[in-house]
Design an enzyme around this catalytic site. Structure first.
Site: not given
Length: 329
Positions: A93, A115, A157, A197, A207, A211, A215, A218, A222, A234
């Site tokens: 956990r 993330k 990026e 960032k 997000e 935030r 994206n 993306h 993606h 990517h």
């Protein structure tokens, strides 16, 4: 690390590209500081961002009797950071986590922000958690061992972030005209990217609001990345996605005239791809509709009114094809 962590077991996770270069050196340094280091590696590539590899790493840690007082260190690029981060977030956990990104893409983007995720079949980053590292250590010298394509990938990026912030950051981007310039300016490019960032993430860690601006590029990126089945990196996909999206918004009169050309000029300067035949595939629409940013029957699209002026436009799911000029399946 010794200032943050007391002596403990450490799972030092790398892919099989990075492990031969840096893993032994980092392990010896940690052992000299009193840590018990277990080195784990996995096959390099996006295919390893999977539940199968995640489970294999967790089994190895369990066999070595790792407990909640121990930690995970990601030594490598974005795949390593995502995979090892989710490992740290879910093992017992949650145990302590540190990032040592060795690729430009990871240094400027994925190592910061918390993330972590793995893919499921062809759906990117669909199983994950927000889990902040205790520390991110960036050494620009590791970029010297990257192949040129892997170096250039990270610039996708960087251009994304610079276009969101505008101002002095974009002026810096206008001076980058070759892959060699990326190495020369990498410390400043990393610092500026991380600064922007971090500011956005601290205001919206999970997000739910601003935030989402990160994206930019993306949604379509993606989609083509998934359809390329490993043939696109990517950062390359983000480059393609930004330009395709901005052309739509510029044609609709929602963005400043010439902004798409300005972005294309900066991306092409280091030989990043600027389009893909995959954008005309009828499968793109399905990927976009299943994007995890699709919420409550709407897809939030990030675009630029002008450099440094990002906006979010919400599109109903049934209108995505028409708005983005995507072919129906």
């Amino acid at each position: 690390m010794a200032k943050l962590w007391s002596p403990r077991r450490i799972a030092l996770v790398s892919d099989d590209n990075v492990a031969p270069l840096y893993q032994e050196r980092v392990a010896k340094t940690l052992e000299q500081a009193g840590f018990e280091v277990h080195c784990y590696d996995f096959p390099a590539g996006e295919a390893s961002k999977s539940l199968t590899v995640l489970a294999d790493l967790a089994r190895k840690m369990a066999a070595a009797a790792f407990n909640r007082d121990d930690g995970v260190i990601a030594l490598g690029g974005g795949v390593t950071g995502d995979l090892a981060g989710l490992l740290a977030a879910t093992y017992m956990r949650g145990i302590r986590f540190i990032q040592i990104p060795t690729s430009l893409l990871a240094q400027v983007d994925s190592s910061v922000g918390g993330k972590t995720a793995v893919d499921l079949d062809t759906i990117k980053n669909i199983i994950g958690a927000f889990y902040e590292p205790d520390l991110v250590i960036i050494d620009p010298d590791t970029l010297q061992t990257l192949k040129q394509r892997d170096l250039i990938e990270g610039y996708g990026e960087i251009v994304k972030t610079a276009s969101l912030e505008g101002g002095d950051f974009w002026k810096l981007i206008e001076t980058i005209d070759s892959p060699a310039d990326l190495l020369t300016h990498s410390p400043e490019l990393s610092a500026r990217s991380i600064g922007y960032k971090a500011k956005v993430v601290m205001a919206d860690e999970t997000e739910s609001g601003t935030r989402q601006l990160l994206n930019f590029g993306h949604t379509l990126g993606h989609a083509v990345e998934a359809l390329a089945d490993g043939d696109l990196r990517h950062g390359e996909a983000v480059s393609i996605g930004m330009l395709a999206l901005m052309q739509v918004f510029e044609d609709a009169g929602l963005s400043e005239t010439g902004i798409t050309a300005a972005l294309k000029d900066r991306l092409a300067a280091v030989d990043l791809p600027t389009t893909s035949p995959l954008l005309t595939s009828p499968l793109v629409l399905d990927k976009v509709k299943n994007d995890k940013k699709n919420r409550h029957g709407h897809l939030n699209l990030v675009y630029l009114k002008a450099l440094g002026e990002p906006e979010i436009k919400s599109i109903p799911t049934e209108e995505i094809s028409t708005f983005l000029h995507l072919p129906e399946a």
